[in-house]
Scaffold this motif. Structure first.
Motif, PDB file in Angstrom:
ATOM      1  N   VAL A 114       0.876  -1.166   0.000  1.00  0.00           N
ATOM      2  CA  VAL A 114       0.000   0.000   0.000  1.00  0.00           C
ATOM      3  C   VAL A 114       0.911   1.214   0.000  1.00  0.00           C
ATOM      4  O   VAL A 114       1.746   1.378   0.891  1.00  0.00           O
ATOM      5  N   THR A 115       0.776   2.056  -1.019  1.00  0.00           N
ATOM      6  CA  THR A 115       1.704   3.179  -1.195  1.00  0.00           C
ATOM      7  C   THR A 115       1.107   4.519  -0.795  1.00  0.00           C
ATOM      8  O   THR A 115       1.765   5.550  -0.908  1.00  0.00           O
ATOM      9  N   GLY A 116      -0.132   4.527  -0.336  1.00  0.00           N
ATOM     10  CA  GLY A 116      -0.779   5.766   0.089  1.00  0.00           C
ATOM     11  C   GLY A 116      -1.346   5.605   1.473  1.00  0.00           C
ATOM     12  O   GLY A 116      -1.188   4.564   2.129  1.00  0.00           O
ATOM     13  N   SER A 117      -1.993   6.654   1.951  1.00  0.00           N
ATOM     14  CA  SER A 117      -2.584   6.623   3.281  1.00  0.00           C
ATOM     15  C   SER A 117      -3.898   7.387   3.272  1.00  0.00           C
ATOM     16  O   SER A 117      -4.239   8.060   2.304  1.00  0.00           O
ATOM     17  N   ALA A 118      -4.630   7.284   4.381  1.00  0.00           N
ATOM     18  CA  ALA A 118      -5.890   8.001   4.554  1.00  0.00           C
ATOM     19  C   ALA A 118      -6.063   8.282   6.035  1.00  0.00           C
ATOM     20  O   ALA A 118      -5.685   7.453   6.879  1.00  0.00           O
ATOM     21  N   ASP A 119      -6.616   9.439   6.356  1.00  0.00           N
ATOM     22  CA  ASP A 119      -6.825   9.812   7.754  1.00  0.00           C
ATOM     23  C   ASP A 119      -7.690   8.785   8.470  1.00  0.00           C
ATOM     24  O   ASP A 119      -8.747   8.393   7.970  1.00  0.00           O
ATOM     25  N   GLY A 120      -7.217   8.339   9.627  1.00  0.00           N
ATOM     26  CA  GLY A 120      -7.974   7.414  10.455  1.00  0.00           C
ATOM     27  C   GLY A 120      -7.882   5.966  10.044  1.00  0.00           C
ATOM     28  O   GLY A 120      -8.481   5.108  10.679  1.00  0.00           O
ATOM     29  N   LEU A 121      -7.143   5.682   8.977  1.00  0.00           N
ATOM     30  CA  LEU A 121      -6.994   4.303   8.509  1.00  0.00           C
ATOM     31  C   LEU A 121      -5.521   3.928   8.493  1.00  0.00           C
ATOM     32  O   LEU A 121      -4.677   4.735   8.103  1.00  0.00           O
ATOM     33  N   THR A 122      -5.215   2.722   8.934  1.00  0.00           N
ATOM     34  CA  THR A 122      -3.852   2.200   8.819  1.00  0.00           C
ATOM     35  C   THR A 122      -3.906   0.938   7.966  1.00  0.00           C
ATOM     36  O   THR A 122      -4.901   0.207   7.974  1.00  0.00           O
ATOM     37  N   PHE A 123      -2.808   0.716   7.223  1.00  0.00           N
ATOM     38  CA  PHE A 123      -2.763  -0.401   6.297  1.00  0.00           C
ATOM     39  C   PHE A 123      -1.519  -1.233   6.522  1.00  0.00           C
ATOM     40  O   PHE A 123      -0.472  -0.727   6.913  1.00  0.00           O
ATOM     41  N   GLY A 124      -1.642  -2.503   6.232  1.00  0.00           N
ATOM     42  CA  GLY A 124      -0.528  -3.436   6.241  1.00  0.00           C
ATOM     43  C   GLY A 124      -0.762  -4.459   5.145  1.00  0.00           C
ATOM     44  O   GLY A 124      -1.828  -4.491   4.528  1.00  0.00           O
ATOM     45  N   THR A 125       0.226  -5.299   4.903  1.00  0.00           N
ATOM     46  CA  THR A 125       0.074  -6.336   3.885  1.00  0.00           C
ATOM     47  C   THR A 125       0.712  -7.631   4.355  1.00  0.00           C
ATOM     48  O   THR A 125       1.629  -7.628   5.183  1.00  0.00           O
ATOM     49  N   ALA A 128      -0.280 -11.151  -0.813  1.00  0.00           N
ATOM     50  CA  ALA A 128      -1.235 -10.470  -1.689  1.00  0.00           C
ATOM     51  C   ALA A 128      -2.459  -9.968  -0.925  1.00  0.00           C
ATOM     52  O   ALA A 128      -3.429  -9.532  -1.527  1.00  0.00           O
ATOM     53  N   THR A 129      -2.409 -10.005   0.404  1.00  0.00           N
ATOM     54  CA  THR A 129      -3.542  -9.584   1.225  1.00  0.00           C
ATOM     55  C   THR A 129      -3.275  -8.218   1.838  1.00  0.00           C
ATOM     56  O   THR A 129      -2.210  -7.974   2.390  1.00  0.00           O
ATOM     57  N   VAL A 130      -4.273  -7.333   1.736  1.00  0.00           N
ATOM     58  CA  VAL A 130      -4.198  -6.012   2.358  1.00  0.00           C
ATOM     59  C   VAL A 130      -4.995  -6.057   3.654  1.00  0.00           C
ATOM     60  O   VAL A 130      -6.124  -6.559   3.677  1.00  0.00           O
ATOM     61  N   LEU A 131      -4.387  -5.540   4.714  1.00  0.00           N
ATOM     62  CA  LEU A 131      -5.048  -5.436   6.004  1.00  0.00           C
ATOM     63  C   LEU A 131      -5.329  -3.962   6.254  1.00  0.00           C
ATOM     64  O   LEU A 131      -4.460  -3.117   6.021  1.00  0.00           O
ATOM     65  N   ALA A 132      -6.532  -3.638   6.717  1.00  0.00           N
ATOM     66  CA  ALA A 132      -6.884  -2.254   7.012  1.00  0.00           C
ATOM     67  C   ALA A 132      -7.522  -2.190   8.390  1.00  0.00           C
ATOM     68  O   ALA A 132      -8.267  -3.087   8.778  1.00  0.00           O
ATOM     69  N   GLN A 133      -7.210  -1.120   9.110  1.00  0.00           N
ATOM     70  CA  GLN A 133      -7.826  -0.887  10.404  1.00  0.00           C
ATOM     71  C   GLN A 133      -8.336   0.539  10.417  1.00  0.00           C
ATOM     72  O   GLN A 133      -7.617   1.475  10.039  1.00  0.00           O
ATOM     73  N   ALA A 134      -9.590   0.696  10.821  1.00  0.00           N
ATOM     74  CA  ALA A 134     -10.200   2.018  10.914  1.00  0.00           C
ATOM     75  C   ALA A 134     -10.309   2.405  12.380  1.00  0.00           C
ATOM     76  O   ALA A 134     -10.776   1.612  13.207  1.00  0.00           O
ATOM     77  N   GLN A 135      -9.892   3.617  12.694  1.00  0.00           N
ATOM     78  CA  GLN A 135     -10.053   4.110  14.055  1.00  0.00           C
ATOM     79  C   GLN A 135     -11.546   4.242  14.343  1.00  0.00           C
ATOM     80  O   GLN A 135     -12.352   4.470  13.438  1.00  0.00           O
ATOM     81  N   ALA A 163     -10.300   0.715  -3.257  1.00  0.00           N
ATOM     82  CA  ALA A 163     -11.410   1.486  -2.701  1.00  0.00           C
ATOM     83  C   ALA A 163     -11.689   0.947  -1.300  1.00  0.00           C
ATOM     84  O   ALA A 163     -11.851  -0.258  -1.117  1.00  0.00           O
ATOM     85  N   VAL A 164     -11.710   1.858  -0.327  1.00  0.00           N
ATOM     86  CA  VAL A 164     -11.953   1.469   1.065  1.00  0.00           C
ATOM     87  C   VAL A 164     -13.218   2.170   1.529  1.00  0.00           C
ATOM     88  O   VAL A 164     -13.378   3.383   1.347  1.00  0.00           O
ATOM     89  N   SER A 165     -14.111   1.402   2.129  1.00  0.00           N
ATOM     90  CA  SER A 165     -15.369   1.933   2.627  1.00  0.00           C
ATOM     91  C   SER A 165     -15.500   1.565   4.098  1.00  0.00           C
ATOM     92  O   SER A 165     -15.354   0.402   4.466  1.00  0.00           O
ATOM     93  N   VAL A 166     -15.759   2.581   4.930  1.00  0.00           N
ATOM     94  CA  VAL A 166     -15.967   2.336   6.360  1.00  0.00           C
ATOM     95  C   VAL A 166     -17.459   2.084   6.560  1.00  0.00           C
ATOM     96  O   VAL A 166     -18.298   2.893   6.165  1.00  0.00           O
ATOM     97  N   VAL A 167     -17.762   0.937   7.153  1.00  0.00           N
ATOM     98  CA  VAL A 167     -19.144   0.498   7.325  1.00  0.00           C
ATOM     99  C   VAL A 167     -19.456   0.318   8.801  1.00  0.00           C
ATOM    100  O   VAL A 167     -18.557   0.327   9.645  1.00  0.00           O
ATOM    101  N   ALA A 168     -20.742   0.138   9.105  1.00  0.00           N
ATOM    102  CA  ALA A 168     -21.155  -0.047  10.500  1.00  0.00           C
ATOM    103  C   ALA A 168     -20.627  -1.371  11.048  1.00  0.00           C
ATOM    104  O   ALA A 168     -20.204  -1.453  12.200  1.00  0.00           O
TER     105      ALA A 168
END
Length: 180
Positions: A114-125, A128-135, A163-168
């Motif tokens: 993952v070569t970019g970032s987004a506020d409140g989200l952290t990424f790891g790999t 071939a699997t992307v891991l995402a954590q939302a605050q 594309a990352v979508s934060v859901v309930a």
């Protein structure tokens, strides 16, 4: 085909090729050539008869399709096919195996970064699997696009977007509960 009869093409016009060209070189032989740089599934379809020719009233006919797996003559870079969508619940972690949308023609193992970032989200790999954590403070409904690269180790990395979508919640819905 009747016993003792040899199949042959009925007419050359009924010999077709997918993802390439065909050349009928005799009554029972053909040559298939894939399109340049094509890798993947292809096919040749043709009509055959066990008669003396296409007009033989005693001849039986059949249409046959031969599947062809076209392999690369040299190692090819990975390809991104489709859109990668990762849903993550606020305050939780989620994972997406990108091998659903990233294909390596030779089946080489893939590495994602993952070569970019987004506020409140952290990424790891992991491979071939992307891991995402939302605050927990990230509002549900937040949608971001994050760049990533994928490599097979033999070519420069190929760029894509996640594309990352934060859901309930990412938990399966269990339906209404019955009360007594």
């Amino acid at each position: 085909m009747a016993e003792g009869h040899e199949p042959r093409f009925t007419v050359e016009e009924k010999v077709t090729a997918v993802e390439g060209t065909r050349e009928v070189t005799g009554p029972t032989t053909l040559t298939y050539t894939s399109d340049e740089d094509y890798v993947g599934r292809a096919a040749v379809t043709f009509e055959v008869t066990d008669g003396d020719g296409p007009d033989d009233p005693e001849g039986r006919t059949a249409v046959l399709t031969l599947p062809i797996d076209v392999r690369a003559s040299r190692n090819q870079p990975p390809e991104i096919r489709g859109t990668a969508l990762l849903e993550v619940a606020a305050g939780e972690e989620s994972a997406l195996d990108l091998s659903r949308v990233v294909v390596d023609p030779e089946g080489d193992p893939l590495t994602v970064e993952v070569t970019g970032s987004a506020d409140g989200l952290t990424f790891g790999t992991q491979g071939a699997t992307v891991l995402a954590q939302a605050q927990a403070s990230v509002p549900k409904g937040t949608r971001v696009t994050v760049p990533f690269t994928v490599s097979d180790g033999g070519h420069p990395p190929v760029a894509g977007e996640l594309a990352v979508s934060v859901v309930a919640s990412t938990r399966p819905w269990r339906g209404p509960t019955r009360t007594r």
